[in-house]
Design a protein around this motif. Structure first.
Motif, PDB file in Angstrom:
ATOM      1  N   LEU A  31       0.848  -1.190   0.000  1.00  0.00           N
ATOM      2  CA  LEU A  31       0.000   0.000   0.000  1.00  0.00           C
ATOM      3  C   LEU A  31       0.882   1.237   0.000  1.00  0.00           C
ATOM      4  O   LEU A  31       1.803   1.353   0.807  1.00  0.00           O
ATOM      5  N   LEU A  32       0.617   2.191  -0.894  1.00  0.00           N
ATOM      6  CA  LEU A  32       1.328   3.462  -0.936  1.00  0.00           C
ATOM      7  C   LEU A  32       0.344   4.577  -0.608  1.00  0.00           C
ATOM      8  O   LEU A  32      -0.728   4.671  -1.222  1.00  0.00           O
ATOM      9  N   THR A  33       0.709   5.399   0.346  1.00  0.00           N
ATOM     10  CA  THR A  33      -0.131   6.522   0.759  1.00  0.00           C
ATOM     11  C   THR A  33       0.754   7.703   1.136  1.00  0.00           C
ATOM     12  O   THR A  33       1.994   7.586   1.201  1.00  0.00           O
ATOM     13  N   SER A  34       0.119   8.821   1.427  1.00  0.00           N
ATOM     14  CA  SER A  34       0.847  10.048   1.791  1.00  0.00           C
ATOM     15  C   SER A  34      -0.009  10.864   2.730  1.00  0.00           C
ATOM     16  O   SER A  34      -1.154  10.507   3.011  1.00  0.00           O
ATOM     17  N   SER A  35       0.562  11.989   3.217  1.00  0.00           N
ATOM     18  CA  SER A  35      -0.204  12.846   4.123  1.00  0.00           C
ATOM     19  C   SER A  35      -1.259  13.636   3.379  1.00  0.00           C
ATOM     20  O   SER A  35      -2.377  13.833   3.873  1.00  0.00           O
ATOM     21  N   SER A  36      -0.903  14.156   2.215  1.00  0.00           N
ATOM     22  CA  SER A  36      -1.808  15.013   1.456  1.00  0.00           C
ATOM     23  C   SER A  36      -1.686  14.680  -0.022  1.00  0.00           C
ATOM     24  O   SER A  36      -0.749  13.969  -0.440  1.00  0.00           O
ATOM     25  N   PRO A  37      -2.582  15.180  -0.835  1.00  0.00           N
ATOM     26  CA  PRO A  37      -2.520  14.884  -2.271  1.00  0.00           C
ATOM     27  C   PRO A  37      -1.295  15.502  -2.937  1.00  0.00           C
ATOM     28  O   PRO A  37      -0.634  16.390  -2.384  1.00  0.00           O
ATOM     29  N   SER A  38      -1.000  14.977  -4.143  1.00  0.00           N
ATOM     30  CA  SER A  38       0.044  15.531  -5.025  1.00  0.00           C
ATOM     31  C   SER A  38       1.437  15.405  -4.440  1.00  0.00           C
ATOM     32  O   SER A  38       2.302  16.267  -4.641  1.00  0.00           O
TER      33      SER A  38
END
Length: 730
Positions: A544-551
């Motif tokens: 799974l790849l995710t981040s804090s905020s978009p872009s």
């Protein structure tokens, strides 16, 4: 390519503030990265590169300010005079008053007092009056460069005094009595003139203070001398009046002249009594002596008296008698007693005895007469003394008052004499102008200005600009606390760093990714290797790849990793798990409205019907599908777990592009079911606090975060540091 950092185990717990600990070791905000970076030269270099434009702008501004100050600041000239301040002035007459020499702190206090007098407002007023500076606005115009307007005479005087005090500088060096007097002005000649006037007025004021003190002393002594003289005259008149009334005559001066010894005050009766008493004592002594001689003479045989034996006539008679007795003895030896010669010799011998006895009797009578005369004189003297005693006792009663008045006269005369002597000394010393302050150097008009100092101003401006730049960098790092250094991932987020993806200056990372030797391709190769080595069991089933905020680059990273694993021969399924704002369909070029991930979770179709192949071998793609009204409900059931289990049998790796953590709760549901989670951060695009909160939420949801990827990293800005450079130059 293998990763450049070895991975550590995931921390056991993440605190609410974003800090993490493992085995007693604390990470995150508890140990501020900025504090640790104070001695981290690499971090400082990176901070400089990140803020280089701002730093260079501030430094350029400081340099311009320094140059402008050197060009536009007025030229200030400083004239210097010097004076020597001694504790005591040289004596001329030898009678001038002088204070005892001070030592240590007292001497320093004396010098500081003189310096304070120089800096006083009264001294500035004296200089203003001496030079006539307050008569017009010329002095103020020369000092400030512009003429004041609308000043009353009183305001002009105050302004002139304030200007003199402000531009005066008195230098008191250590262990020296030479004091420097410096004055600053825009006019060189005026600076020297004012400095010399300060020295002259200071010396003149010191002399005037001493002369004023002497004048006051002289006036005071004159008044006291007049009072003492009046008191002496009054006391003398009172003494003379009383002595006349009491019939007392003072003979002390005459007695002192006779005896050579200062006598007390005596009257005539007392003087006579003293003189008669002395004579009476002498007469009594003579009587006692004569009486002793008479007693001795009356008890001693006549011819054995010392006075008789020592008489010349008696001695001659005794010698003649001895001769006659010898002659008679010789005649008796030859002749008879009745012989005429014997009778004649015997008669002559008797005559000699009678003459000697007669003389001895007269001597004894003389001794008796002397005794009788001495006794009569003693009696007469004693009678006269007894007669004067009663008169003296009567006079002594009147002499008590006389002695009191006499002592008052003597006291007043001594006071008058001492005041007169002191008055003469002060009068002689009043005109002496010897001063303990002397001028050493005379101020001359300076040839060069002392301000502005071009090099010093520019240097100070640069130093202040550098300080302001450092402060600006610190404030910016505090206000915009973002991940700029990839090493902050481990230091501040307590996550292993899987790799760093450089920024694509061309603007199309997907196109650059097609070049196998590009920096981006090499970066994802390294990240793929890091993921394979992240666990001892090998490649996870779902990633799974995710981040804090978009872009922040998670979708690009998802596609790049899925592609890289597929090129390695792995069967990879790329799933667009962002059901709200999907983006992977643009990369894969698939219609987002077809059946996709949402349709599979809703059990409308099987995943085999929704998965589509891509142009890359071994890489399949599952689009997000139609946007559901409530995506969270699709993830909260068992359909997600069943989907992962079903897909795991058909593919070696499932790559999920999840939505951002802080925006919605979908990522927490997905990370709980995924085998591994990768956290993606954009360089300078996310704050540390937000990243820490995102990691904390993922861990609380049960996610297995194996590391982080730093995206959009400017390798040129970092100077191609060996730890983060992916350009090999083949």
């Amino acid at each position: 390519m293998k990763a450049h950092l070895a991975f550590r185990d995931v921390p056991d717990h993440l605190h609410d503030d974003g800090s993490a600990h493992r085995d007693g070791e604390t990470f995150g905000p508890a140990t501020s990265g900025l504090t640790r970076d104070l001695l981290d030269f690499e971090a400082m270099r990176l901070a400089f590169l990140i803020n280089r434009k701002m730093i260079l702008g501030i430094m350029a501004g400081g340099l311009l300010v320094g140059v402008a100050s050197a060009v536009f600041m007025p030229r200030i000239f400083t004239a210097r005079a010097s004076i020597q301040i001694d504790q005591q002035a040289r004596k001329v007459l030898g009678t001038e008053d002088s204070e005892p020499l001070a030592n240590g702190s007292e001497a320093d206090r004396m010098l500081q007092t003189q310096v304070d007098i120089l800096n006083s407002r009264a001294m500035a007023r004296r200089v203003s009056d001496a030079l006539g500076l307050a008569a017009s606005d010329t002095f103020l115009e020369q000092s400030t460069g512009r003429a004041p307007s609308g000043l009353t005479p009183g305001e002009r005087v105050d302004r002139v005094i304030d200007t003199l005090q402000r531009n005066l500088d008195v230098d008191l060096p250590h262990n020296s009595r030479v004091v420097g007097v410096m004055y600053k002005s825009r006019d060189a000649a005026l600076s020297a003139k004012v400095a010399n006037t300060f020295v002259a007025e200071f010396i003149k004021g010191n002399i005037q203070r001493k002369f004023s003190a002497s004048s006051y002393s002289l006036e005071f002594l004159g008044n006291q001398l007049s009072v003492a003289k009046r008191r002496l005259e009054e006391s003398e008149r009172t003494l003379i009046t009383y002595s006349r009334t009491a019939s007392l005559i003072d003979t002390s001066a005459g007695m002192a002249g006779k005896t050579g010894i200062a006598q007390g005050p005596q009257s005539l009766v007392t003087a006579n009594l003293v003189e008669l008493n002395d004579r009476s004592a002498e007469a009594k002594a003579n009587r006692l002596q004569a009486e002793e001689r008479w007693h001795q003479a009356s008890g001693t045989p006549l011819m054995q008296l010392p006075e008789v034996l020592s008489n010349n006539a008696v001695q001659q008679l005794l010698q003649q008698r001895a001769e006659q007795a010898a002659k008679l003895q010789e005649l008796r030896a030859h002749l008879k007693a009745d012989h005429p010669s014997v009778v004649q010799a015997t008669t002559q011998l008797n005559e000699l005895d009678n003459e000697a006895r007669t003389i001895a009797e007269s001597i004894r009578g003389s001794i008796k007469n002397q005794y009788m005369v001495a006794a009569r004189q003693d009696g007469a003297m004693q009678s006269a003394v007894n007669g004067l005693k009663s008169a003296t006792l009567s006079e002594q009663d009147r002499g008590v008052r006389y002695n009191i008045l006499k002592r008052e006269v003597d006291t007043n005369r001594q006071l008058y004499d001492s005041l007169l002597q002191r008055y003469k000394e002060v009068s002689a010393a009043a005109g002496v102008t010897v001063n303990n302050i002397s001028q050493i150097d005379v101020a001359e008009a300076p040839r060069k200005p002392t301000s502005p100092r071009v090099l010093i101003n520019i240097g100070l401006s640069i130093i202040l600009a550098a300080g302001a730049a450092v402060l600006a960098v610190i404030l910016r790092s505090r206000l915009f606390d973002t991940i700029n250094d990839p090493r902050d991932v481990e230091r501040r987020l307590a996550l292993p760093l899987l790799g760093v993806v450089p920024m694509d200056l061309g603007g199309s990372p997907l196109t650059t990714l097609l070049s196998p030797k590009s920096d981006i391709a090499e970066a994802y190769h390294a990240i793929r290797t890091s993921i394979e080595l992240s666990s001892s069991v090998g490649l996870p089933k779902s990633l799974l790849l995710t981040s804090s905020s978009p872009s922040e680059g998670k979708s690009t990273s998802s596609y790049a990793l899925a592609r890289d694993f597929a090129l390695q021969g792995k069967r990879v399924l790329l799933v667009d798990a962002d059901l709200r704002r999907p983006t992977l369909h643009r990369i894969v070029d698939v219609d987002p409205g077809v059946n996709g991930f949402s349709s599979v979770l809703a059990r409308k179709v099987g995943f085999q019907d929704a998965v589509v192949p891509t142009l890359i071998e071994n890489l399949s793609f599952l689009a997000s599908g139609p946007v559901p009204p409530d995506p969270a409900n699709l993830f909260s059931g068992t359909s997600l777990r069943e989907f992962l289990a079903e897909v795991g049998g058909s593919f070696d790796l499932l790559v999920l592009d999840a939505p951002p953590v802080l925006s919605i709760a979908d990522a927490m549901e997905l990370t709980a079911e995924a085998s591994a989670t990768v956290f993606v951060l954009q360089t300078g695009g996310v704050r540390v606090k937000a990243a820490q909160q995102s990691v904390m939420r993922l861990r609380r949801a049960g996610g297995n975060i194996i590391g982080a990827i730093v995206s959009k990293y400017d390798t040129k800005m970092a100077g191609y540091d060996y730890a983060y450079s992916y350009r090999y130059g083949y």
